[in-house]
Write a protein that holds these residues in place. Structure first.
Motif, PDB file in Angstrom:
ATOM      1  N   PRO A  23      -9.000   1.598   4.594  1.00 12.49           N
ATOM      2  CA  PRO A  23      -9.079   1.078   5.958  1.00 12.49           C
ATOM      3  C   PRO A  23      -7.780   1.272   6.733  1.00 12.49           C
ATOM      4  N   VAL A  24      -7.913   1.539   8.028  1.00 12.56           N
ATOM      5  CA  VAL A  24      -6.758   1.806   8.891  1.00 12.56           C
ATOM      6  C   VAL A  24      -5.792   0.612   8.896  1.00 12.56           C
ATOM      7  N   GLU A  25      -6.323  -0.592   8.698  1.00 13.36           N
ATOM      8  CA  GLU A  25      -5.435  -1.766   8.749  1.00 13.36           C
ATOM      9  C   GLU A  25      -4.441  -1.793   7.578  1.00 13.36           C
ATOM     10  N   HIS A  26      -4.635  -0.928   6.580  1.00 17.53           N
ATOM     11  CA  HIS A  26      -3.639  -0.841   5.504  1.00 17.53           C
ATOM     12  C   HIS A  26      -2.371  -0.105   5.945  1.00 17.53           C
ATOM     13  N   GLY A  27      -2.459   0.613   7.076  1.00 18.91           N
ATOM     14  CA  GLY A  27      -1.253   1.270   7.588  1.00 18.91           C
ATOM     15  C   GLY A  27      -1.538   2.653   8.110  1.00 18.91           C
ATOM     16  N   PRO A  28      -0.610   3.192   8.923  1.00 21.80           N
ATOM     17  CA  PRO A  28      -0.844   4.477   9.585  1.00 21.80           C
ATOM     18  C   PRO A  28      -0.559   5.698   8.702  1.00 21.80           C
ATOM     19  N   VAL A  29       0.030   5.484   7.528  1.00 21.14           N
ATOM     20  CA  VAL A  29       0.357   6.619   6.658  1.00 21.14           C
ATOM     21  C   VAL A  29      -0.787   6.811   5.657  1.00 21.14           C
ATOM     22  N   PRO A  74       2.672   8.804  11.367  1.00 20.47           N
ATOM     23  CA  PRO A  74       3.045   8.791  12.780  1.00 20.47           C
ATOM     24  C   PRO A  74       4.377   9.503  13.001  1.00 20.47           C
ATOM     25  N   ALA A  75       4.510  10.160  14.137  1.00 20.19           N
ATOM     26  CA  ALA A  75       5.752  10.885  14.447  1.00 20.19           C
ATOM     27  C   ALA A  75       6.933   9.922  14.448  1.00 20.19           C
ATOM     28  N   GLY A  76       8.041  10.355  13.863  1.00 26.40           N
ATOM     29  CA  GLY A  76       9.268   9.569  13.909  1.00 26.40           C
ATOM     30  C   GLY A  76       9.334   8.414  12.931  1.00 26.40           C
ATOM     31  N   CYS A  77       8.368   8.319  12.005  1.00 23.91           N
ATOM     32  CA  CYS A  77       8.359   7.165  11.086  1.00 23.91           C
ATOM     33  C   CYS A  77       9.218   7.415   9.849  1.00 23.91           C
ATOM     34  N   GLY A  78       9.772   8.631   9.735  1.00 28.35           N
ATOM     35  CA  GLY A  78      10.606   8.920   8.558  1.00 28.35           C
ATOM     36  C   GLY A  78       9.851   9.669   7.477  1.00 28.35           C
ATOM     37  N   LEU A  79       8.545   9.735   7.610  1.00 29.06           N
ATOM     38  CA  LEU A  79       7.731  10.498   6.656  1.00 29.06           C
ATOM     39  C   LEU A  79       6.975  11.571   7.431  1.00 29.06           C
ATOM     40  N   GLU A  80       6.719  12.691   6.744  1.00 31.82           N
ATOM     41  CA  GLU A  80       5.987  13.779   7.399  1.00 31.82           C
ATOM     42  C   GLU A  80       4.883  14.266   6.488  1.00 31.82           C
ATOM     43  N   LYS A  81       3.881  14.877   7.111  1.00 31.82           N
ATOM     44  CA  LYS A  81       2.794  15.498   6.347  1.00 31.82           C
ATOM     45  C   LYS A  81       3.401  16.423   5.292  1.00 31.82           C
ATOM     46  N   GLY A  82       2.921  16.323   4.066  1.00 24.68           N
ATOM     47  CA  GLY A  82       3.437  17.184   3.001  1.00 24.68           C
ATOM     48  C   GLY A  82       4.506  16.522   2.147  1.00 24.68           C
ATOM     49  N   ASP A  83       5.126  15.431   2.644  1.00 25.33           N
ATOM     50  CA  ASP A  83       6.115  14.720   1.813  1.00 25.33           C
ATOM     51  C   ASP A  83       5.434  14.138   0.573  1.00 25.33           C
ATOM     52  N   TRP A  84       6.183  14.123  -0.521  1.00 25.76           N
ATOM     53  CA  TRP A  84       5.698  13.415  -1.708  1.00 25.76           C
ATOM     54  C   TRP A  84       6.301  12.023  -1.700  1.00 25.76           C
ATOM     55  N   VAL A  85       5.453  11.042  -1.945  1.00 22.73           N
ATOM     56  CA  VAL A  85       5.903   9.651  -1.836  1.00 22.73           C
ATOM     57  C   VAL A  85       5.414   8.814  -3.020  1.00 22.73           C
ATOM     58  N   THR A 131      -0.889   3.202   3.845  1.00 24.65           N
ATOM     59  CA  THR A 131       0.214   2.262   3.713  1.00 24.65           C
ATOM     60  C   THR A 131       1.064   2.310   4.970  1.00 24.65           C
ATOM     61  N   ARG A 132       2.038   1.407   5.034  1.00 21.93           N
ATOM     62  CA  ARG A 132       2.988   1.417   6.140  1.00 21.93           C
ATOM     63  C   ARG A 132       4.213   2.216   5.714  1.00 21.93           C
ATOM     64  N   PRO A 133       4.913   2.850   6.674  1.00 17.03           N
ATOM     65  CA  PRO A 133       6.047   3.713   6.314  1.00 17.03           C
ATOM     66  C   PRO A 133       7.083   2.997   5.440  1.00 17.03           C
ATOM     67  N   GLU A 134       7.313   1.697   5.701  1.00 16.49           N
ATOM     68  CA  GLU A 134       8.347   0.977   4.940  1.00 16.49           C
ATOM     69  C   GLU A 134       7.923   0.703   3.503  1.00 16.49           C
ATOM     70  N   HIS A 135       6.655   0.958   3.199  1.00 13.55           N
ATOM     71  CA  HIS A 135       6.174   0.711   1.833  1.00 13.55           C
ATOM     72  C   HIS A 135       5.974   1.997   1.035  1.00 13.55           C
ATOM     73  N   ALA A 136       6.498   3.104   1.563  1.00 11.05           N
ATOM     74  CA  ALA A 136       6.422   4.372   0.828  1.00 11.05           C
ATOM     75  C   ALA A 136       7.819   4.993   0.782  1.00 11.05           C
ATOM     76  N   VAL A 137       8.209   5.463  -0.375  1.00 13.01           N
ATOM     77  CA  VAL A 137       9.540   6.051  -0.548  1.00 13.01           C
ATOM     78  C   VAL A 137       9.363   7.539  -0.854  1.00 13.01           C
ATOM     79  N   ALA A 138      10.013   8.389  -0.062  1.00  4.50           N
ATOM     80  CA  ALA A 138       9.904   9.835  -0.275  1.00  4.50           C
ATOM     81  C   ALA A 138      10.690  10.236  -1.520  1.00  4.50           C
ATOM     82  N   VAL A 139      10.135  11.155  -2.287  1.00  4.05           N
ATOM     83  CA  VAL A 139      10.842  11.645  -3.480  1.00  4.05           C
ATOM     84  C   VAL A 139      11.115  13.142  -3.335  1.00  4.05           C
ATOM     85  N   ASP A 140      12.205  13.542  -3.957  1.00  2.40           N
ATOM     86  CA  ASP A 140      12.637  14.926  -4.002  1.00  2.40           C
ATOM     87  C   ASP A 140      11.500  15.775  -4.604  1.00  2.40           C
TER      88      ASP A 140
END
Ligand code: ZN
Length: 347
Positions: A23-29, A74-85, A131-140
């Protein structure tokens, strides 16, 4: 989409089933799950011994050790399509308490936090999650599927951070470390100890299988005897089993001004005799500290990501002892002799 779900409190109610899209209410990511690690907590939830479904629901999507690829952000949230999180597991309580308000929900004081895949929030063992951007951490990206080790590594990154914060009460320069238990948590705790330039000993019961070699190849030493033999004079003990005798032994052998960090959860009802007065004399007269630590916040996930990136990647590969495709997910639950960390793969 397919998801591994369970009815909390009901043994053997785990199912691979089709559920609605997240559901969308879980976050924009929106994230596509690549892999989910299996740990003791998952087994307890599947045995009906722990776990809570989201409010108003009967079933819980399990999975808290995740690795996924961002499909939408979402644009500018610190995460981008294709990032591994990797998804952070514990989320703040709704009040929030002072710890949750400060971004340290791992230290939640009112117990109303939620934990994805464990307590009152769906986990990551679904083909997609939001999820929300603050609840996902990008990994190398170079970590590859080893990124699935980030969540257990975050737990030990927090433990080490707390040990060092406690140590900062005085001019303390620890040298020797004892880790009890050579499961994934113990091995990752040993890795972070070696990365700090410390002399690390690891105590476990098994004499064969992958554990002794994994410890040796870290540059640590492997022991199967008593806590006293393995750990006498340790400045830091990281207890990763929850075993009552090991906990008691750790408190007895820790060096003056030492720190005993408890990360394992005791499951039994066994009673062992403990001489509290003797323990009191030792702890008071030697300024020792015994403390417990659980889960991790975003800061610890980031510290763990740095530790995993600088670790020997071949060594980390050996921690992922088995890869089980989603349609055979129950195979991951059956412990095998060479198991360290079994992983369910989603792609
Ligand atoms: Zn809280």
């Amino acid at each position: 989409m397919r998801a591994i779900t369970v009815e909390p409190g009901k043994p053997r109610s785990g199912l691979l089933e089709d559920i609605p899209e997240p559901p969308v209410e879980h976050g924009p990511v929106l994230v596509k799950t690549l892999a989910v690690g299996v740990c003791g907590t998952d087994l307890e939830i599947l045995e009906g011994a722990y776990g809570f479904a989201p409010p108003g629901k009967a079933r819980l999507v399990i999975g808290h050790e995740s690795l996924g690829e961002v499909l939408e952000a979402p644009a500018g949230c610190g995460l981008e399509k294709g990032d591994w999180v990797v998804g952070v597991v514990r989320h703040p309580d709704p009040v929030p308490c002072a710890s949750c308000a400060a971004g340290e929900c791992d230290m939640c004081r009112n117990g109303q936090y939620s934990e994805r895949g464990i307590k009152s929030a769906d986990g990551y063992a679904s083909e997609r999650y939001r999820t929300r951007p603050e609840h996902a951490v990008a990994v190398d990206r170079k970590l590859g599927e080893r990124g699935v080790l980030l969540e257990p590594a975050s737990v030990v990154a927090k433990a080490w951070e707390q040990i060092e914060r406690i140590g900062a009460r005085t001019s303390w320069k620890p040298q020797r470390v004892l880790v009890t238990g050579a499961g994934p948590i113990g091995l990752l705790a040993a890795l972070l100890g070696v990365q700090r330039g410390l002399e690390v000993r690891v105590l476990d019961r098994v004499t064969d299988g992958p554990k002794p070699g994994l410890v040796r190849d870290l540059g640590a030493t492997y022991h199967t005897g008593s806590v006293q033999e393995a750990g006498a004079g340790a400045d830091v003990v990281l207890e990763c089993t929850g075993d009552d005798r090991l906990i008691h032994g750790a408190m007895q052998i820790v060096a003056p001004v030492g720190v005993v960090c408890l990360t394992g959860i005791s499951m039994g009802e066994r009673m062992i005799p403990v001489d509290i007065q003797r323990l009191n004399r030792k702890m008071v007269l030697e300024n020792s500290v015994v403390f417990g630590t659980v889960t991790a916040n975003r800061r610890h996930f980031q510290a763990a990501a740095a530790s995993l990136s600088t670790a020997d990647q071949g060594w980390l590969d050996r921690l992922i002892s088995r890869r089980v495709p989603l349609h055979r997910w129950t195979d991951a639950l059956v412990r095998q002799p060479a198991d360290v960390k079994p992983v369910v793969t989603f792609v």
